[in-house]
Scaffold this active site. Structure first.
Site, PDB file in Angstrom:
ATOM      1  N   ILE A 103     -61.240 -33.855  57.965  1.00 31.24           N
ATOM      2  CA  ILE A 103     -62.422 -33.002  57.703  1.00 31.24           C
ATOM      3  C   ILE A 103     -62.642 -31.669  57.821  1.00 31.24           C
ATOM      4  O   ILE A 103     -61.023 -31.294  57.652  1.00 31.24           O
ATOM      5  CB  ILE A 103     -63.302 -32.868  59.667  1.00 31.24           C
ATOM      6  CG1 ILE A 103     -62.369 -32.553  60.439  1.00 31.24           C
ATOM      7  CG2 ILE A 103     -63.760 -34.629  60.231  1.00 31.24           C
ATOM      8  CD1 ILE A 103     -62.337 -31.917  61.497  1.00 31.24           C
ATOM      9  N   ASN A 148     -61.195 -28.482  43.834  1.00 36.55           N
ATOM     10  CA  ASN A 148     -62.144 -28.112  44.626  1.00 36.55           C
ATOM     11  C   ASN A 148     -63.022 -27.256  43.973  1.00 36.55           C
ATOM     12  O   ASN A 148     -63.149 -26.330  43.669  1.00 36.55           O
ATOM     13  CB  ASN A 148     -61.609 -27.481  45.805  1.00 36.55           C
ATOM     14  CG  ASN A 148     -62.612 -27.102  47.258  1.00 36.55           C
ATOM     15  OD1 ASN A 148     -62.913 -26.964  47.338  1.00 36.55           O
ATOM     16  ND2 ASN A 148     -62.072 -28.221  47.994  1.00 36.55           N
ATOM     17  N   GLY A 168     -60.447 -23.589  46.513  1.00 36.40           N
ATOM     18  CA  GLY A 168     -61.606 -23.747  45.811  1.00 36.40           C
ATOM     19  C   GLY A 168     -62.124 -22.618  45.560  1.00 36.40           C
ATOM     20  O   GLY A 168     -62.264 -21.905  45.075  1.00 36.40           O
ATOM     21  N   CYS A 188     -70.875 -25.573  51.864  1.00 37.54           N
ATOM     22  CA  CYS A 188     -71.524 -24.097  51.961  1.00 37.54           C
ATOM     23  C   CYS A 188     -72.897 -24.311  51.929  1.00 37.54           C
ATOM     24  O   CYS A 188     -73.556 -24.904  52.151  1.00 37.54           O
ATOM     25  CB  CYS A 188     -71.469 -24.147  50.215  1.00 37.54           C
ATOM     26  SG  CYS A 188     -69.670 -24.551  49.843  1.00 37.54           S
ATOM     27  N   GLY A 237     -64.295 -16.465  52.188  1.00 35.13           N
ATOM     28  CA  GLY A 237     -65.596 -16.951  51.475  1.00 35.13           C
ATOM     29  C   GLY A 237     -65.789 -17.076  50.064  1.00 35.13           C
ATOM     30  O   GLY A 237     -65.826 -16.378  49.251  1.00 35.13           O
ATOM     31  N   LEU A 238     -64.439 -17.809  49.918  1.00 36.55           N
ATOM     32  CA  LEU A 238     -64.456 -18.788  48.651  1.00 36.55           C
ATOM     33  C   LEU A 238     -63.829 -16.990  47.699  1.00 36.55           C
ATOM     34  O   LEU A 238     -64.450 -17.409  46.597  1.00 36.55           O
ATOM     35  CB  LEU A 238     -65.309 -19.706  48.063  1.00 36.55           C
ATOM     36  CG  LEU A 238     -65.159 -20.889  48.808  1.00 36.55           C
ATOM     37  CD1 LEU A 238     -67.015 -21.449  48.463  1.00 36.55           C
ATOM     38  CD2 LEU A 238     -64.494 -21.958  48.328  1.00 36.55           C
ATOM     39  N   GLY A 244     -56.142 -26.145  61.839  1.00 36.94           N
ATOM     40  CA  GLY A 244     -55.247 -25.912  63.209  1.00 36.94           C
ATOM     41  C   GLY A 244     -55.091 -26.978  63.645  1.00 36.94           C
ATOM     42  O   GLY A 244     -56.492 -27.577  64.061  1.00 36.94           O
TER      43      GLY A 244
END
Length: 302
Positions: free
Chosen positions: A190, A98, A45, A129, A71-72, A216
């Site tokens: 998802i 992304n 991301g 986000c 946290g990207l 998972g």
């Protein structure tokens, strides 16, 4: 045997991708697997500016998956375009970027920066986000906001746009329809389910961020249900993911309605999983007499 698929205008050589945030930029895994052989690499991301990420601990293993609150953390979009994309392009990797923004304007700006960049096949939108301008509510939990984000991005790029839907909603079909109304070319679903863990000895949350995303095998039944629901109501190809760790899991996703699948947490356990899983899919198709992967898509609805 035809394994090619069209994911909203992105031509994939095979229907197995690796999910954003679980495969770095693809190059980190090159000692174990040839990233160019994977259907698509959805890279880490990326945000407009560099981000340090959340305080630790960031990852916690659960009985059937893991919680993460990274946290990207990333170097920002300019570094991605300057340092990573050229190397991926050299290897002829099918790259899906992304992006994650703090506002609708940020998503649009990043899309404009990706437009015209050789080697980018499409854009996945991380809409899980917080929208800073609307009190921190997640973009992906409000249908109208989802429509606005997708529409704003579509105005800035001719690349296929694939919003990644959050499961933390009461009506996933309403969110998917809003994304379609905004002009989405495909749907990715998802993302992680919200969760947490508590250390009973320290008597406090395990994760530094308190809350994290559960991924998972634990979330596979949720993912399958949501994909099945959306496939019935929304006429867009679906990139399905959530708990896929073997080819049987992947086949379930195709049958529920996914055009392609993405491997996430499983990459941490087995870096070669994507291609091993592909072999299992091929074997099943041969044994069952299928000549094209497309024949499997949505077959559980018949």
């Amino acid at each position: 045997m035809d394994l090619t698929v069209n994911l909203g205008g992105i031509k994939l050589k095979n229907p197995v991708a690796v999910a954003s945030g679980t495969f770095g930029y693809g190059l980190e895994y090159a000692d174990f697997i040839e990233p160019e052989k994977i259907g698509a690499v959805i890279v880490k991301g990326t945000t407009l500016h560099p981000r340090p990420g959340n305080p630790g601990p960031r990852i916690y293993e659960t009985p059937a998956g893991m919680l993460n609150a990274i946290g990207l953390e990333n170097p920002g979009i300019e570094v991605f375009l300057r340092e990573y994309l050229p190397r991926l392009r050299e290897r002829q990797v099918t790259v899906i970027a992304n992006i994650a923004g703090n506002s609708i304007e940020e998503y649009a700006l990043m899309a404009s920066l990706l437009q015209g960049q050789e080697g980018i096949a499409g854009i996945e939108l991380n809409i899980s986000c917080p929208n800073v301008k609307q009190g921190g509510i997640q973009f992906g939990t409000d249908p109208e906001t989802v429509r606005q984000v997708v529409a704003a991005v579509k105005k800035e790029t001719s690349l296929p746009v694939i919003p990644k839907l959050s499961p933390n909603v009461t009506d996933i079909v309403a969110i998917a329809l809003a994304a379609a109304d905004g002009g989405a070319d495909a749907l990715s679903m998802i993302n992680t389910l919200g969760g947490m863990a508590i250390n009973i000895n320290l008597k406090k949350p395990v994760l530094g961020n308190i809350f994290g995303g559960l991924s998972g095998p634990a979330i596979k039944p949720v993912a399958l249900k949501m994909i099945y629901q959306v496939y019935r109501e929304v006429d867009l190809p679906i990139l399905g993911g959530g708990g896929i760790v073997n080819h049987i899991d992947a086949l379930e996703f195709f049958m529920a309605g996914a055009t392609a699948v993405s491997i996430g947490t499983g990459n941490f356990v087995n870096p070669c999983l994507a291609l091993e899983l592909l072999e299992g899919i091929k074997k099943y198709m041969q044994e069952q007499g299928f000549s094209s992967i497309q024949e499997l898509v949505g077959i559980a609805h018949a």
